[in-house]
Design a protein around this motif. Structure first.
Motif, PDB file in Angstrom:
ATOM      1  N   LEU A   1     -10.951  -1.435   1.126  1.00  0.00           N
ATOM      2  CA  LEU A   1      -9.756  -1.183   0.325  1.00  0.00           C
ATOM      3  C   LEU A   1      -9.822  -1.942  -1.004  1.00  0.00           C
ATOM      4  O   LEU A   1      -9.438  -1.410  -2.054  1.00  0.00           O
ATOM      5  CB  LEU A   1      -8.500  -1.599   1.099  1.00  0.00           C
TER       6      LEU A   1
ATOM      7  N   SER B   1       1.258   4.130  -3.013  1.00  0.00           N
ATOM      8  CA  SER B   1       1.201   5.579  -2.799  1.00  0.00           C
ATOM      9  C   SER B   1       2.416   6.267  -3.410  1.00  0.00           C
ATOM     10  O   SER B   1       2.289   7.327  -4.031  1.00  0.00           O
ATOM     11  CB  SER B   1       1.127   5.874  -1.294  1.00  0.00           C
TER      12      SER B   1
ATOM     13  N   LEU C   1      -1.029  -6.106  -4.411  1.00  0.00           N
ATOM     14  CA  LEU C   1      -1.788  -5.564  -3.283  1.00  0.00           C
ATOM     15  C   LEU C   1      -3.193  -6.156  -3.250  1.00  0.00           C
ATOM     16  O   LEU C   1      -3.722  -6.485  -2.177  1.00  0.00           O
ATOM     17  CB  LEU C   1      -1.847  -4.037  -3.390  1.00  0.00           C
TER      18      LEU C   1
ATOM     19  N   TYR D   1      -0.147  -3.075  -8.064  1.00  0.00           N
ATOM     20  CA  TYR D   1      -1.598  -3.039  -7.910  1.00  0.00           C
ATOM     21  C   TYR D   1      -2.167  -4.444  -7.735  1.00  0.00           C
ATOM     22  O   TYR D   1      -2.969  -4.702  -6.827  1.00  0.00           O
ATOM     23  CB  TYR D   1      -2.192  -2.370  -9.140  1.00  0.00           C
TER      24      TYR D   1
ATOM     25  N   LEU E   1       0.835  -1.203   0.000  1.00  0.00           N
ATOM     26  CA  LEU E   1       0.000   0.000   0.000  1.00  0.00           C
ATOM     27  C   LEU E   1       0.871   1.255   0.000  1.00  0.00           C
ATOM     28  O   LEU E   1       0.572   2.235  -0.686  1.00  0.00           O
ATOM     29  CB  LEU E   1      -0.925  -0.003   1.213  1.00  0.00           C
TER      30      LEU E   1
ATOM     31  N   HIS F   1     -10.768  -3.472   5.483  1.00  0.00           N
ATOM     32  CA  HIS F   1      -9.936  -4.135   4.469  1.00  0.00           C
ATOM     33  C   HIS F   1     -10.741  -4.485   3.217  1.00  0.00           C
ATOM     34  O   HIS F   1     -10.224  -4.394   2.098  1.00  0.00           O
ATOM     35  CB  HIS F   1      -9.304  -5.391   5.067  1.00  0.00           C
TER      36      HIS F   1
END
Length: 599
Positions: free
Chosen positions: A230, A87, A141, A138, A83, A227
């Motif tokens: 997300l 970012s 994750l 991506y 994560l 979660h």
């Protein structure tokens, strides 16, 4: 072991020590080569001799590595790292011009940084969000979050299906506990405790001499919701990038727009977007109103800036009137229409050398500064000179909304139409539009054209006010400045993941609030008859996480039990029922809390 024992103990060689069990069981008499070879640091264990042994060891090794990688990938630590990397990966997309957002700006940056451009292209920094490395972060994750959530979800389901644990044997070792004696019967005390705990939304389990209860399951539910949110945000972001569409359109006052690909001035879309995905709607620009600050340090700043339109949904939709402002887009048919810019379009009439109308209409001009000084380009491909020969004309110049000659410049001094003028110069020759190469309507290629000149040989140009006419040299025709219309630029955006992203963001905030503020705790109430015939009531609480309110909550439960289990009179050390908080004792030693939890 004594010194004598250690000196008389038989020594073992390395093979015996490796093969002997800890309990001193008889050692194997099989040859060492038949037992195989232990590989240090191996997931495959002992490697047996022969081809089959090597294959079995390789399979176990591969499975062991896959399991290890999966455990690492689905750990919360790796999810947080990914994560954080995601970012960081968005930073280049914000600093470096993206080809998918503004191709012209990206190309300008490349032209200005010749040495860095090859490096950036290899790293995919001009298309960050579709690059391989960004997609890898991506997807990893995404997998990591799913791997974290699935087992925790099953654990949470098991917790919901389970019952509160039985009361420990020593309640006085709990972090918060209270006790008193009463003349009430143990059964009555336990029944009252059940009612009190159920009213406080505890899950209750009754045993022989105690009541166990538990509360705060929504803490783990909030954690799971966070979660899962997300993942919802990741899905929304992916769908928005894959199926999005975004285009710009300049619309002159009185003209309309229909949401089809051919109507856009520029258009960008995701890789899975199809032309059939465009929403069916259209609108007409009825007018534009804008007022500006006339004095002070913010002179020229827009105060009222809105486009008045008539729009409809679908081919047979009912027309409706509305206004679009800068921060108030039109939402229709699943798309959003934003007001991006504004300018002026001089209306001109061009007559050729024979007096026929070669062009008539508005000419949208592009602003050069905040006071809306505009560059104007007009192309007239259907033109005949005074002899009837075919030719082409081109006009280039500026439109100035507010001209003040006292400043000594031809730049506008204010964005409103206080003193509008149109300054043009004319060219004749080939416009280059017949070569098949696309060219901008806002740029004039004069490489194959010749500028009109005055009798003295100087370049021909003229300044026109609304209603005035410019006569071209040599009887080449005339240009009349008929009036002024306004134009507005709109951006039509269609992103299917916006609503899903909003729902995910709201759910993430709710889940985070639940995981932070909801405390999971257990409370036990025991009532047993003592040797003197009275009932001993014990309360204890244990928080699954640090909670400063646990003693206070336990005291409230004790107060609620007082009517059904009042303290017996004459007991040494009794506290008044009105102040039960003083009867609750707290202890923080880790050993006591852990021992009570194990009990």
């Amino acid at each position: 072991m004594t010194d004598k024992d250690s000196t008389n103990a038989p020594e073992r060689d390395e093979d015996e020590a490796a093969g002997a069990p800890d309990g001193g069981a008889p050692l194997s008499t099989a040859p060492a080569e038949d037992r195989g070879t232990a590989v240090p640091g191996s997931f495959g264990g002992v490697r047996r001799p022969g081809v089959f042994g090597a294959v079995a060891w390789a399979v176990r090794e591969a499975v062991g590595w896959v399991r290890w990688v999966w455990r690492q990938l689905t750990s919360m630590r790796v999810a947080l790292i990914l994560l954080f990397l995601l970012s960081l990966a968005t930073i280049p997309g914000s600093l470096v011009p993206q080809s998918s957002v503004d191709e012209v700006k990206a190309q300008t940056w490349k032209d200005a940084h010749k040495s860095l451009t090859p490096v950036y292209e290899k790293l995919g920094l001009f298309h960050v969000y579709s690059s391989v490395w960004f997609s890898a972060i991506y997807i990893l994750l995404f997998v990591s979050l799913i791997g974290c959530i699935v087992p925790r979800t099953w654990q949470f389901v098991g917790q919901l299906r389970g019952r509160p644990p039985a009361a420990p044997r020593r309640l006085d070792r709990m972090p918060a506990h209270a006790t008193w004696r009463t003349d009430a019967e143990p059964e009555a005390v336990l029944a009252a405790a059940e009612k009190v705990l159920r009213r406080r939304r505890f899950r209750v389990e009754r045993s022989a001499d105690a009541v166990g209860s538990e509360k705060g399951y929504l803490r783990e539910a909030g954690n799971l919701l966070f979660h899962i949110s997300l993942i919802v945000l990741l899905v929304a972001f992916a769908s928005g990038q894959l199926w999005k569409s975004e285009g710009g359109k300049l619309v002159v006052e009185g003209d309309g727009f229909s949401n089809t690909l051919t109507q856009y001035d520029d258009f960008k879309s995701g890789s899975l977007f199809r032309a059939d995905d465009l929403d069916s709607f259209g609108f007409t620009l009825d007018g534009f109103s804008g007022t500006y600050e006339r004095t002070g340090p913010q002179k020229g700043t827009p105060r009222d800036y809105e486009a008045h339109i008539t729009y409809w949904d679908g081919p047979d939709g009912t027309p409706r009137k509305t206004s679009i402002k800068v921060n108030e887009p039109l939402e229709t048919a699943g798309s959003k229409v934003y007001l991006i810019g504004h300018g002026y379009a001089p209306v001109v009439t061009v007559r050729d050398g024979q007096g026929n109308v070669a062009f008539r209409g508005p000419v949208p001009s592009l602003p050069l500064d905040s006071n809306v000084t505009e560059t104007t380009v007009l192309k007239v491909p259907d033109y005949r000179d005074r002899n009837g020969n075919k030719d082409q004309l081109g006009f280039q110049g500026n439109f100035v909304p507010t001209l003040d000659l006292r400043t000594g410049t031809m730049m506008s001094q204010f964005p409103a139409l206080d003193n509008p003028v149109l300054v043009l110069t004319a060219y004749r020759g080939s416009l280059g539009i017949d070569s098949g190469v696309p060219q901008s309507v806002y740029q004039l290629d004069t490489s194959k054209m010749k500028q009109f000149t005055k009798p003295d040989g100087s370049p021909f140009a003229d300044l026109l006010k609304p209603g005035e006419t410019m006569t071209l040299p040599g009887g080449a025709g005339t240009v009349k400045f008929d009036g002024i219309k306004q134009w507005a630029t709109f951006q039509v955006s269609q992103k299917p993941g916006n609503d899903l992203a909003l729902a995910g963001a709201v759910a993430a905030l709710l889940g985070l609030a639940g995981s932070l503020f909801i405390q999971r705790r257990r409370v036990w109430v025991r009532a047993v008859r003592a040797a003197d015939g009275r009932t001993v009531v014990e309360l204890a609480g244990l928080g699954r996480s640090e909670s400063a309110r646990l003693p206070e909550e336990l005291a409230d439960i004790a107060v609620a039990l007082q009517p059904d289990a009042p303290p017996a009179a004459g007991e040494p050390g009794d506290e008044p029922a009105e102040e039960p908080e003083e009867t609750v004792q707290t202890s923080e030693p880790a050993s006591s809390a852990s021992e009570g939890a194990r009990a």
